[in-house]
Scaffold this motif. Structure first.
Motif, mmCIF file in Angstrom:
data_model
loop_
_atom_site.group_PDB
_atom_site.id
_atom_site.type_symbol
_atom_site.label_atom_id
_atom_site.label_comp_id
_atom_site.label_asym_id
_atom_site.label_seq_id
_atom_site.Cartn_x
_atom_site.Cartn_y
_atom_site.Cartn_z
ATOM 1 N N UNK A 239 47.328 18.412 64.197
ATOM 2 C CA UNK A 239 47.714 18.795 65.558
ATOM 3 C C UNK A 239 49.177 18.381 65.824
ATOM 4 N N UNK A 240 50.167 19.058 65.202
ATOM 5 C CA UNK A 240 50.095 20.184 64.285
ATOM 6 C C UNK A 240 50.800 19.804 62.987
ATOM 7 N N UNK A 241 50.540 20.561 61.884
ATOM 8 C CA UNK A 241 51.160 20.273 60.602
ATOM 9 C C UNK A 241 52.670 20.475 60.677
ATOM 10 N N UNK A 242 53.400 19.539 60.068
ATOM 11 C CA UNK A 242 54.866 19.562 60.095
ATOM 12 C C UNK A 242 55.356 20.453 58.960
ATOM 13 N N UNK A 243 55.655 21.704 59.268
ATOM 14 C CA UNK A 243 55.979 22.689 58.244
ATOM 15 C C UNK A 243 57.191 22.311 57.381
ATOM 16 N N UNK A 244 58.286 21.792 57.944
ATOM 17 C CA UNK A 244 59.437 21.489 57.086
ATOM 18 C C UNK A 244 59.121 20.512 55.954
ATOM 19 N N UNK A 245 58.088 19.679 56.134
ATOM 20 C CA UNK A 245 57.711 18.720 55.103
ATOM 21 C C UNK A 245 56.395 19.085 54.412
ATOM 22 N N UNK A 246 55.885 20.296 54.695
ATOM 23 C CA UNK A 246 54.637 20.761 54.081
ATOM 24 C C UNK A 246 54.876 22.167 53.531
ATOM 25 N N UNK A 247 55.259 22.318 52.286
ATOM 26 C CA UNK A 247 55.462 23.664 51.748
ATOM 27 C C UNK A 247 54.241 24.539 51.999
ATOM 28 N N UNK A 248 54.435 25.724 52.552
ATOM 29 C CA UNK A 248 53.277 26.510 52.982
ATOM 30 C C UNK A 248 52.314 26.885 51.863
ATOM 31 N N UNK A 249 52.808 27.105 50.655
ATOM 32 C CA UNK A 249 51.905 27.447 49.560
ATOM 33 C C UNK A 249 50.959 26.297 49.260
ATOM 34 N N UNK A 250 51.486 25.073 49.266
ATOM 35 C CA UNK A 250 50.642 23.899 49.027
ATOM 36 C C UNK A 250 49.736 23.638 50.225
ATOM 37 N N UNK A 251 50.270 23.853 51.439
ATOM 38 C CA UNK A 251 49.477 23.671 52.647
ATOM 39 C C UNK A 251 48.277 24.614 52.662
ATOM 40 N N UNK A 252 48.486 25.846 52.211
ATOM 41 C CA UNK A 252 47.379 26.804 52.145
ATOM 42 C C UNK A 252 46.287 26.297 51.218
ATOM 43 N N UNK A 253 46.676 25.771 50.046
ATOM 44 C CA UNK A 253 45.686 25.238 49.104
ATOM 45 C C UNK A 253 44.952 24.029 49.698
ATOM 46 N N UNK A 254 45.710 23.147 50.359
ATOM 47 C CA UNK A 254 45.101 21.936 50.910
ATOM 48 C C UNK A 254 44.057 22.285 51.964
ATOM 49 N N UNK A 255 44.401 23.201 52.864
ATOM 50 C CA UNK A 255 43.471 23.577 53.924
ATOM 51 C C UNK A 255 42.247 24.275 53.356
ATOM 52 N N UNK A 256 42.456 25.211 52.439
ATOM 53 C CA UNK A 256 41.315 25.932 51.855
ATOM 54 C C UNK A 256 40.430 24.994 51.052
#
Length: 493
Positions: free
Chosen positions: A72-89
């Motif tokens: 609430x909420x994920x910090x995108x500049x420090x969370x590469x979206x490709x890795x973030x997608x894997x982590x959430x899934x």
């Protein structure tokens, strides 16, 4: 006024400090035990005092069995979206579908730069966020490979997967116009915080989101509206008794369907009150406002019923059933009359406020004042009690009446019974009428909340207020007739 019709959900925004990690886990488990739906934590990886958000969310998910978790909420500049997608899934698979993704463009850029990330301009950060949503969704897709070539992020044949256990929602936090337009175009939800977007600003923000959604060929209902709220600040800035009507008003009038309470370490009692008293009441009021039956968890399961004329024992008091007390044969002195006059003065204040309420509702019903203008007028009224809706103004009046009756029930009436046993039947009758009036006040409250989503419901509000007037004025007159004398004669205070 908009109700997007989403199912109501309630949750918590939990502390992320490492020093109180045990308390955070206790509050998360309590969130689930109390029947709430979601738990979330903030994501500030540069903050040395905080636990890593995904690590903490994973631990919370492991300690619970039903609770949905999300950053609430994920910090995108420090969370590469490709890795973030894997982590959430991946966490969604492990929890059986209990993960959502709150996502933000980033803030506190000096701290972000200190962690080695690139500093972006406000415009570039929003562009990056929109690209990130596309990257994440591509890696959640069932395509054989994902390709994307953006200014900030790229995919060059990445293989999507593993598939999430359920369709994960992307809820974007943002408050500026450009961010709101982005929410409308691509997000599954909008996740603002009340301190940054107070209730009066929700309508304009929703308008921007809806216009952007429509322009992108989407239904505005596709965007769930969530709200981080803080006890002591609007919409939870009044007495706890006002919280449920205010949140129901936001659900029916501004489309908010998910309320996330910010809880501090040691806030278990506040969380319990929110879950046990407020959330069920909000569900009942919204169900009534949407035209359904109120649930069993509220204080008035039939509160949404239409009020039609007289109801036995409510609309018209049967004077034959009202007992009378002893008649004072000796005239009261001036000092003795003053004791009883205080009761009359209190009653006069209630009568005056009731007439103001009737006049306000009458103007709305006659079309000489719309609800928005009525709200503006309420801002100047003494009994507004820092509320900001027609419904909560009326609820404030109802609360004053209830408080007056409660004081009589727990202080005055026991002393009168003890001072003169001949007054017992009268006091018992007055106390019973207090319970009936409480039911009438409930009807007023529910009719007002229903009016938020059904403007033509002002007729039902008028009926409820007239029912209150008939019931209350008769009760006050009976109480004065029977108690003014004894209050002076017995000197119970």
């Amino acid at each position: 006024m908009t109700d997007y019709g989403h199912e109501l959900r309630f949750g918590t925004f939990l502390p992320a400090e490492a020093a109180t990690a045990g308390e955070t886990l206790r509050l998360a488990v309590l969130t689930e035990e109390l029947g709430l739906d979601l738990a979330s934590v903030q994501d500030h990886p540069y903050q040395a005092r905080f636990l890593d958000a995904w690590t903490l969310l994973s631990f919370i998910a492991a300690r619970t069995s039903r609770l949905t978790v999300f950053p609430n909420v994920a910090n995108l500049p420090l969370r590469p979206p490709a890795v973030l997608a894997r982590a959430a899934a991946g966490l969604d698979v492990l929890t059986g579908g209990r993960v959502e993704l709150g996502l933000g463009a980033g803030a506190f850029w000096d701290a972000i730069a200190g962690m080695g990330a690139e500093v972006l301009t406000p415009g570039a950060s929003i562009e990056a966020l929109e690209e990130a949503v596309r990257v994440i969704r591509a890696l959640w897709s069932d395509e054989r490979s994902a390709r994307f070539d953006g200014a900030h992020y790229r995919l060059r044949g990445a293989h999507p997967g593993p598939p999430a256990a359920h369709p994960i929602g992307i809820w974007i936090g943002g408050v500026k116009p450009r961010m709101l337009r982005l929410v409308g175009r691509v997000a599954d939800g909008w996740l603002p915080s009340a301190p940054y977007v107070p209730p009066p600003q929700l309508a304009e923000a929703n308008r921007r989101i809806d216009e952007a959604a429509t322009g992108a060929g989407r239904d505005p209902k596709d965007v769930r509206r969530l709200y981080n709220i803080v006890a002591g600040q609007a919409p939870l800035d009044g007495p706890v008794e006002q919280w449920a009507p205010q949140l129901a008003d936001l659900a029916l009038g501004e489309g908010i369907s998910t309320f996330i309470l910010m809880v501090q370490a040691g806030g278990g009692a506040e969380l319990r009150r929110f879950a046990e008293d407020v959330a069920p009441r909000v569900r009942d009021l919204v169900a009534a406002g949407r035209g359904g039956a109120a649930g069993a968890g509220g204080r008035g399961a039939d509160a949404g019923a239409t009020i039609e004329g007289a109801s036995p024992g409510i609309t018209v008091w049967d004077e034959a059933q009202r007992p009378s007390g002893p008649v004072d044969e000796v005239p009261l002195t001036a000092a003795e009359r003053a004791s009883g006059q205080h009761l009359v003065d209190v009653h006069d204040h209630l009568r005056q406020e009731l007439e103001q309420l009737r006049d306000l509702v009458g103007q709305v019903a006659a079309g000489t004042m719309d609800v928005g203008a009525a709200r503006s007028m309420i801002n100047t009224m003494t009994m507004r009690q820092n509320s900001w809706t027609l419904g909560t103004y009326c609820e404030s009046y109802c609360r004053v009446v209830t408080t007056h009756h409660t004081l009589e029930d727990v202080q005055l009436f026991p002393r009168l019974r003890a001072a003169d046993p001949r007054l017992v039947p009268v006091v018992d009758r007055l106390e019973a009428e207090h319970h009936v009036i409480a039911d009438v006040l409930e009807r007023v409250d529910t009719a007002l909340v229903a009016m938020v989503s059904r403007p033509d419901g002002i007729g039902e509000v008028g009926k409820a207020v007239e029912l209150l007037r008939d019931t209350l004025l008769s009760h006050l007159a009976y109480e004065e007739r029977e108690l003014v004398g004894p209050l002076g004669r017995l000197r119970v205070f």
